[in-house]
Design a protein around this motif. Structure first.
Motif, PDB file in Angstrom:
ATOM      1  N   ALA A  10       0.955  -1.153  -0.150  1.00 44.51           N
ATOM      2  CA  ALA A  10      -0.049   0.009  -0.063  1.00 44.51           C
ATOM      3  C   ALA A  10       1.074   1.177  -0.046  1.00 44.51           C
ATOM      4  CB  ALA A  10      -0.943   0.028   1.070  1.00 44.51           C
ATOM      5  N   THR A  11       1.858   1.214   0.660  1.00 43.20           N
ATOM      6  CA  THR A  11       2.860   2.184   0.913  1.00 43.20           C
ATOM      7  C   THR A  11       3.509   2.578  -0.628  1.00 43.20           C
ATOM      8  OG1 THR A  11       3.382   1.887   3.147  1.00 43.20           O
ATOM      9  CG2 THR A  11       4.976   3.258   1.926  1.00 43.20           C
ATOM     10  N   LEU A  12       3.929   1.659  -1.190  1.00 46.96           N
ATOM     11  CA  LEU A  12       4.766   1.531  -2.546  1.00 46.96           C
ATOM     12  C   LEU A  12       3.735   2.288  -3.568  1.00 46.96           C
ATOM     13  CD1 LEU A  12       6.692  -1.665  -2.441  1.00 46.96           C
ATOM     14  CD2 LEU A  12       7.657   0.566  -2.732  1.00 46.96           C
ATOM     15  N   LEU A  13       2.368   1.590  -3.444  1.00 46.34           N
ATOM     16  CA  LEU A  13       1.346   2.258  -4.386  1.00 46.34           C
ATOM     17  C   LEU A  13       0.939   3.769  -4.164  1.00 46.34           C
ATOM     18  CD1 LEU A  13      -1.158  -0.835  -4.850  1.00 46.34           C
ATOM     19  CD2 LEU A  13       0.465   0.251  -6.491  1.00 46.34           C
ATOM     20  N   SER A  14       0.962   3.897  -2.934  1.00 45.10           N
ATOM     21  CA  SER A  14       0.920   5.402  -2.493  1.00 45.10           C
ATOM     22  C   SER A  14       1.828   6.279  -3.240  1.00 45.10           C
ATOM     23  CB  SER A  14       0.661   5.483  -0.922  1.00 45.10           C
ATOM     24  OG  SER A  14      -0.554   5.038  -0.517  1.00 45.10           O
ATOM     25  N   ILE A  15       3.073   5.942  -2.787  1.00 42.78           N
ATOM     26  CA  ILE A  15       4.342   6.569  -3.608  1.00 42.78           C
ATOM     27  C   ILE A  15       4.200   6.762  -5.070  1.00 42.78           C
ATOM     28  CG2 ILE A  15       6.950   6.497  -3.903  1.00 42.78           C
ATOM     29  CD1 ILE A  15       7.004   5.251  -1.238  1.00 42.78           C
ATOM     30  N   VAL A  16       3.814   5.571  -5.699  1.00 46.58           N
ATOM     31  CA  VAL A  16       3.782   5.659  -7.239  1.00 46.58           C
ATOM     32  C   VAL A  16       2.466   6.768  -7.530  1.00 46.58           C
ATOM     33  CG1 VAL A  16       2.554   4.438  -9.238  1.00 46.58           C
ATOM     34  CG2 VAL A  16       4.008   3.430  -7.544  1.00 46.58           C
ATOM     35  N   MET A  17       1.423   6.592  -6.816  1.00 49.97           N
ATOM     36  CA  MET A  17       0.225   7.715  -6.970  1.00 49.97           C
ATOM     37  C   MET A  17       0.708   9.167  -7.026  1.00 49.97           C
ATOM     38  SD  MET A  17      -2.983   8.369  -8.231  1.00 49.97           S
ATOM     39  CE  MET A  17      -3.646   6.874  -8.150  1.00 49.97           C
ATOM     40  N   VAL A  18       1.475   9.410  -5.868  1.00 53.63           N
ATOM     41  CA  VAL A  18       1.848  11.012  -5.563  1.00 53.63           C
ATOM     42  C   VAL A  18       2.821  11.224  -6.364  1.00 53.63           C
ATOM     43  CG1 VAL A  18       3.372  12.022  -3.800  1.00 53.63           C
ATOM     44  CG2 VAL A  18       1.459  10.458  -3.076  1.00 53.63           C
ATOM     45  N   ILE A  19       3.744  10.469  -6.982  1.00 57.40           N
ATOM     46  CA  ILE A  19       4.712  10.696  -7.816  1.00 57.40           C
ATOM     47  C   ILE A  19       4.024  11.131  -9.293  1.00 57.40           C
ATOM     48  CG2 ILE A  19       6.661  10.176  -9.653  1.00 57.40           C
ATOM     49  CD1 ILE A  19       7.799   8.524  -6.885  1.00 57.40           C
ATOM     50  N   ALA A  20       3.283  10.104  -9.677  1.00 58.19           N
ATOM     51  CA  ALA A  20       2.563  10.423 -10.964  1.00 58.19           C
ATOM     52  C   ALA A  20       1.605  11.469 -11.002  1.00 58.19           C
ATOM     53  CB  ALA A  20       1.697   9.270 -11.135  1.00 58.19           C
ATOM     54  N   VAL A  21       0.814  12.013 -10.076  1.00 57.01           N
ATOM     55  CA  VAL A  21      -0.067  12.855  -9.846  1.00 57.01           C
ATOM     56  C   VAL A  21       0.861  14.290  -9.957  1.00 57.01           C
ATOM     57  CG1 VAL A  21      -1.669  14.368  -8.264  1.00 57.01           C
ATOM     58  CG2 VAL A  21      -1.932  11.832  -8.861  1.00 57.01           C
ATOM     59  N   THR A  22       1.901  14.341  -9.099  1.00 53.61           N
ATOM     60  CA  THR A  22       2.923  15.578  -8.925  1.00 53.61           C
ATOM     61  C   THR A  22       3.443  15.721 -10.360  1.00 53.61           C
ATOM     62  OG1 THR A  22       3.382  15.114  -6.743  1.00 53.61           O
ATOM     63  CG2 THR A  22       5.042  16.465  -7.913  1.00 53.61           C
ATOM     64  N   ASN A  23       3.925  14.763 -11.048  1.00 55.72           N
ATOM     65  CA  ASN A  23       4.834  14.915 -12.407  1.00 55.72           C
ATOM     66  C   ASN A  23       3.505  15.598 -13.405  1.00 55.72           C
ATOM     67  OD1 ASN A  23       6.439  14.209 -14.343  1.00 55.72           O
ATOM     68  ND2 ASN A  23       5.019  12.927 -15.176  1.00 55.72           N
ATOM     69  N   SER A  24       2.187  14.928 -13.348  1.00 57.03           N
ATOM     70  CA  SER A  24       1.116  15.406 -14.260  1.00 57.03           C
ATOM     71  C   SER A  24       0.710  16.757 -14.013  1.00 57.03           C
ATOM     72  CB  SER A  24       0.033  14.454 -14.226  1.00 57.03           C
ATOM     73  OG  SER A  24      -0.956  14.722 -15.033  1.00 57.03           O
ATOM     74  N   TRP A  25       0.537  17.079 -12.618  1.00 60.65           N
ATOM     75  CA  TRP A  25       0.052  18.487 -12.318  1.00 60.65           C
ATOM     76  C   TRP A  25       1.241  19.500 -12.622  1.00 60.65           C
ATOM     77  CZ3 TRP A  25      -4.368  20.290 -12.053  1.00 60.65           C
ATOM     78  CH2 TRP A  25      -5.401  19.882 -11.486  1.00 60.65           C
ATOM     79  N   VAL A  26       2.678  19.186 -12.370  1.00 62.44           N
ATOM     80  CA  VAL A  26       3.514  19.919 -12.806  1.00 62.44           C
ATOM     81  C   VAL A  26       3.513  20.423 -14.255  1.00 62.44           C
ATOM     82  CG1 VAL A  26       6.419  20.213 -12.928  1.00 62.44           C
ATOM     83  CG2 VAL A  26       5.073  19.577 -10.933  1.00 62.44           C
ATOM     84  N   HIS A  27       3.553  19.188 -15.183  1.00 60.80           N
ATOM     85  CA  HIS A  27       3.517  19.623 -16.608  1.00 60.80           C
ATOM     86  C   HIS A  27       2.521  20.319 -17.205  1.00 60.80           C
ATOM     87  CE1 HIS A  27       7.509  17.824 -16.666  1.00 60.80           C
ATOM     88  NE2 HIS A  27       7.114  16.656 -16.225  1.00 60.80           N
ATOM     89  N   THR A  28       1.370  19.647 -16.724  1.00 57.55           N
ATOM     90  CA  THR A  28       0.113  20.333 -17.118  1.00 57.55           C
ATOM     91  C   THR A  28       0.161  21.806 -16.591  1.00 57.55           C
ATOM     92  OG1 THR A  28      -1.059  18.223 -17.029  1.00 57.55           O
ATOM     93  CG2 THR A  28      -2.255  19.822 -17.194  1.00 57.55           C
ATOM     94  N   GLY A  29      -0.055  22.102 -15.353  1.00 57.04           N
ATOM     95  CA  GLY A  29       0.429  23.498 -14.858  1.00 57.04           C
ATOM     96  C   GLY A  29       1.200  24.452 -15.718  1.00 57.04           C
ATOM     97  N   LEU A  30       2.272  23.865 -16.174  1.00 56.62           N
ATOM     98  CA  LEU A  30       3.257  24.702 -16.950  1.00 56.62           C
ATOM     99  C   LEU A  30       2.716  25.147 -18.450  1.00 56.62           C
ATOM    100  CD1 LEU A  30       6.635  23.692 -15.689  1.00 56.62           C
ATOM    101  CD2 LEU A  30       5.730  25.476 -15.091  1.00 56.62           C
ATOM    102  N   ILE A  31       1.803  23.946 -18.920  1.00 59.45           N
ATOM    103  CA  ILE A  31       1.400  24.027 -20.355  1.00 59.45           C
ATOM    104  C   ILE A  31       0.135  25.104 -20.138  1.00 59.45           C
ATOM    105  CG2 ILE A  31       0.079  23.054 -22.054  1.00 59.45           C
ATOM    106  CD1 ILE A  31       2.922  22.403 -22.256  1.00 59.45           C
ATOM    107  N   LEU A  32      -0.435  24.988 -19.087  1.00 59.33           N
ATOM    108  CA  LEU A  32      -1.637  25.897 -18.904  1.00 59.33           C
ATOM    109  C   LEU A  32      -1.241  27.492 -18.836  1.00 59.33           C
ATOM    110  CD1 LEU A  32      -3.680  24.102 -16.525  1.00 59.33           C
ATOM    111  CD2 LEU A  32      -4.552  24.622 -18.779  1.00 59.33           C
ATOM    112  N   ARG A  33       0.048  27.803 -18.212  1.00 57.44           N
ATOM    113  CA  ARG A  33       0.686  29.069 -18.194  1.00 57.44           C
ATOM    114  C   ARG A  33       1.031  29.795 -19.640  1.00 57.44           C
ATOM    115  NH1 ARG A  33       5.527  29.124 -16.194  1.00 57.44           N
ATOM    116  NH2 ARG A  33       5.224  31.422 -15.204  1.00 57.44           N
TER     117      ARG A  33
END
Length: 307
Positions: A139-162
């Protein structure tokens, strides 16, 4: 915040050659259906069978879900574009596609590393496997996967939106990916390129290195402790895993490590097909369908459906 003047984009697709559209449509439709139903079948088999509720198969379940999201966020729209003359996508639709694709890209890379670590523990420390890879660890490993994936996606999408898109609005690709969008921006993209490079080094190169290190230890353990027959089987499994992993990481690293000015979209579209469709199609075959417990789980699902 959306500062863009452009309200919709035109997806140019894989090719402008009309005579190739029909062939490519059939190939991509067939591959998409294989990827979608193959991963769906594995997900159902793992969820339905309580005997498969252990870390190894939970990670395979997560990989199947990620592959379904990856292909479904891209391929149906691409097929619809090829089938009809409607090749436009709204600004919001494009950003949504970008978000889900970058999410699945990050999740898959970290999942490959997590799965390699799981196999490393299982083969190198078999007596301690259930202690190390317990449900809490999983569960911890899957949580880490999710946090990294969401962070990566938000950063790049957010920068494109700018960025500001003031025309042209034709995306020379078959979906909304970062490189072709950066090429269309009429505002500076240096920050975007730096963050893409950082993500490529840390996620793609970093995860690929860790995955290869795990398989290196696994191969060393196989050489020490296995019988000749066991060696052949495990070497076959390891080699097939490494081929699929390499087929995924190599084009991702190649695509994202370069500045936007150096992209050659005709070639890059073919490269992108490897990690958006080919790997999700191969994953069920390589990781699951050759597994006897998964095969038994699938038979139980079909038996239940027949009943």
């Amino acid at each position: 915040m959306n500062n863009s003047i452009v309200k919709e984009f035109i997806i140019l697709g894989l090719t402008q050659k009309f005579e190739l559209q029909g062939i490519l449509f059939i190939i991509f439709l067939f591959a998409y259906l294989m990827a979608f139903f193959g991963n769906l079948l594995i997900a159902i088999a793992i969820i339905y069978n309580t005997t498969l509720h252990n870390p190894m198969y939970v990670l395979l379940l997560a990989l199947s879900v990620v592959d379904i999201i990856c292909t479904t966020s891209i391929i149906p729209k691409m097929l619809a574009t090829m089938l009809t003359s409607e090749n436009s996508i709204s600004y919001g639709g494009c950003m949504s596609q970008l978000f889900f694709f970058t999410w699945s890209l990050g999740a898959e890379m970290v999942l490959f590393t997590t799965m390699a670590y799981d196999r490393y523990v299982a083969i190198c420390f078999p007596l301690r496997y259930s202690t190390i890879m317990n449900h809490y660890t999983c569960a911890t490993l899957l949580s880490i996967v999710m946090v990294i994936a969401v962070t990566n996606s938000w950063v790049h999408t957010g920068l494109i939106l700018r960025l500001t898109f003031c025309g042209p609005n034709a995306i020379d690709h078959f979906f909304c990916e970062i490189p072709p969008l950066l090429a269309l921006s009429c505002s500076p993209v240096r920050v975007n390129e730096v963050m893409v490079y950082v993500a490529d080094i840390t996620l793609a190169v970093g995860d690929f290195t860790l995955t290869c290190v795990s398989y290196g230890f696994i191969i060393a353990a196989i050489l020490r402790i296995h019988t000749t027959e066991g060696k052949k089987k495990d070497f076959s499994t390891c080699s097939s895993h490494l081929i699929v992993v390499s087929l995924y990481y190599s084009p991702v690293i190649y695509t994202y490590i370069r500045p936007a000015s150096s992209y050659t979209f005709e070639r890059d579209k073919v490269v992108a097909a490897l990690y958006t469709l080919v790997t999700p199609t191969l994953n069920p075959i390589v990781y699951s369908f050759r597994n006897k417990e998964i095969q038994a789980g699938i038979r139980k699902v079909f038996a239940f459906l027949k009943g």
